[in-house]
Design a protein around this motif. Structure first.
Motif, short mmCIF file in Angstrom:
data_model
loop_
_atom_site.label_atom_id
_atom_site.label_comp_id
_atom_site.label_asym_id
_atom_site.label_seq_id
_atom_site.Cartn_x
_atom_site.Cartn_y
_atom_site.Cartn_z
N ASN A 7 0.83 -1.21 0.00
CA ASN A 7 0.00 0.00 0.00
C ASN A 7 0.86 1.25 0.00
N VAL A 8 2.02 1.15 0.64
CA VAL A 8 2.95 2.29 0.66
C VAL A 8 3.60 2.46 -0.70
N VAL A 9 4.02 1.33 -1.30
CA VAL A 9 4.72 1.38 -2.58
C VAL A 9 3.82 1.88 -3.70
N GLU A 10 2.52 1.61 -3.59
CA GLU A 10 1.57 2.05 -4.61
C GLU A 10 1.53 3.57 -4.73
N ASN A 11 1.84 4.26 -3.65
CA ASN A 11 1.79 5.72 -3.64
C ASN A 11 3.12 6.28 -3.13
N ILE A 12 4.14 6.21 -3.99
CA ILE A 12 5.47 6.66 -3.59
C ILE A 12 5.50 8.19 -3.56
N THR A 13 5.92 8.73 -2.42
CA THR A 13 6.05 10.18 -2.26
C THR A 13 7.37 10.49 -1.59
N SER A 14 7.68 11.77 -1.50
CA SER A 14 8.91 12.18 -0.82
C SER A 14 8.86 11.86 0.67
N ASN A 16 7.47 9.04 2.05
CA ASN A 16 7.66 7.62 2.39
C ASN A 16 8.82 6.97 1.63
N ILE A 17 9.54 7.74 0.83
CA ILE A 17 10.61 7.15 0.02
C ILE A 17 11.71 6.54 0.89
N GLN A 18 11.97 7.11 2.06
CA GLN A 18 13.02 6.57 2.93
C GLN A 18 12.66 5.18 3.43
N GLU A 19 11.38 4.97 3.76
CA GLU A 19 10.93 3.65 4.19
C GLU A 19 11.08 2.63 3.08
N ILE A 20 10.78 3.04 1.85
CA ILE A 20 10.90 2.14 0.71
C ILE A 20 12.36 1.81 0.43
N LEU A 21 13.22 2.83 0.45
CA LEU A 21 14.64 2.61 0.19
C LEU A 21 15.28 1.71 1.25
#
Length: 360
Positions: A7-14, A16-21
């Motif tokens: 759900n986080v990856v579907e909406n990548i923003t500045s 939440n990008i740190q969590e994804i990286l």
């Protein structure tokens, strides 16, 4: 990866990008264990957790019988045909999705799986969920699979019998990529293995459409099931593509009990079709070859006919030289399968072969 992370990856923003990286970055100091090997053929791994594979073959090659053996092995923990399957202890449940068959036909498949596994067919098996999605659209089918996987954490093996029905256009690059991405996401996020089923082209041994090309590029293993030219009751299983070492092909036939049975000493029978006469081919085999031969054109010159018939018979595993092809054409003309009109030749699907009459 946790399912809710998607759900986080579907909406990548500045924000939440740190969590994804943090998740996608690979660290040399960390240890990444290899995924469990869950399905093997004679010691060769064909399926691991977090990946997907496929069974391919032409119509009536017994692909679903082959898949039934894999599922039965997973349910029973025993060897079925040449498959040995061991699912992780916490992921023993199986999801079987059929996209094209009716409920009565699917019921026969489920009963076959249970019988192969040595389980009763008069009571429900808690370790397998069988979904019949024939009535739904491609998008609805994918949504149902997605939601089903999200509701349980104990699925270890998912079978999708009819991946072609998860997309509208089998030759669409974008749709094919979306479906393949779903397979990669589902298998990774839910930590399971997905086995799919896809037809081969009638005219050759290539998987159908753009989705077939993507499967070849991304799947862990592609199994090819082929009906033997010299024995229509027998089907061969071999690896078309595999990441592990190739296994020796094996074969099975359907017994009087309507279950697949392993052919013993199959290696000695592999070259039998080399010496098979076209007089011994069944009407169904001739029909399949002719449908492939006349797929691109309904009428053709004699020179075109010879080449088309050669390719058509080659597509069913019957590869012969020009002289034999010419004899086959004469036989087919005498049987009414090929009709000459002026200078052109056409295919008559309403033919019937009576013994060997008219052979030259």
């Amino acid at each position: 990866m946790k399912p809710e992370f998607f759900n986080v990856v579907e909406n990548i923003t500045s924000d939440n990008i740190q969590e994804i990286l943090q998740y996608v970055r690979l660290n040399v100091t960390e240890k990444y264990p290899f995924p469990p090997q869950i399905v093997k053929v004679k010691g060769t791994t064909i399926a691991t957790v977090g990946n997907f594979s496929a069974s391919t073959g032409k119509p009536k090659s017994k692909k679903t019988f082959n898949v039934s053996a894999i599922v039965a092995s997973a349910l029973s923990g025993k060897e079925v045909l040449c498959y040995t399957t061991c699912l992780p202890a916490e992921k023993k449940r199986i999801l079987y999705v059929d996209t094209e068959q009716s409920r009565p036909h699917c019921h026969k498949v489920l009963q076959r799986i249970l019988r192969l596994a040595g389980l009763p067919v008069d009571s429900e098996c808690e370790d397998i969920d069988f979904l019949v999605l024939r009535e739904f659209s491609p998008v609805q089918r994918r949504t149902i699979i997605d939601c089903t996987l999200a509701k349980r954490s104990d699925y270890g093996l998912v079978v999708i019998d009819g991946i072609r029905d998860l997309l509208r256009d089998i030759n669409s690059p974008s749709e094919s990529l979306d479906v393949i991405n779903d397979l990669m996401r589902w298998s990774s996020f839910y930590n399971l293995h997905i086995h799919t089923v896809l037809h081969l082209n009638k005219a050759d041994d290539n998987t159908r459409g753009h989705i077939g090309t993507e499967l070849n590029n991304k799947a862990e293993t592609i199994l090819q099931i082929t009906k033997k030219i010299d024995n229509e009751k027998m089907s061969e299983v071999k690896a078309m593509h595999i990441r592990d070492q190739e296994f020796t092909p094996f074969a099975f036939e359907i017994g009087d009990d309507s279950l697949p049975h392993l052919i013993e000493n199959y290696q000695a029978q592999k070259s039998a079709s080399k010496y098979l006469s076209y007089k011994q081919l069944s009407e169904e085999q001739h029909r399949e070859a002719l449908e492939a031969a006349f797929k691109e054109a309904s009428q053709m010159s004699y020179a075109q006919l010879v080449e088309a018939v050669r390719k058509g018979y080659e597509s069913i595993g019957y590869q012969r030289g020009r002289n034999t092809i010419i004899n086959i054409i004469k036989f087919l003309q005498n049987s009414g399968a090929i009709v000459k009109t002026d200078r052109d030749y056409s295919y008559n699907p309403d033919f019937h072969i009576k013994g060997n009459s008219g052979l030259v």
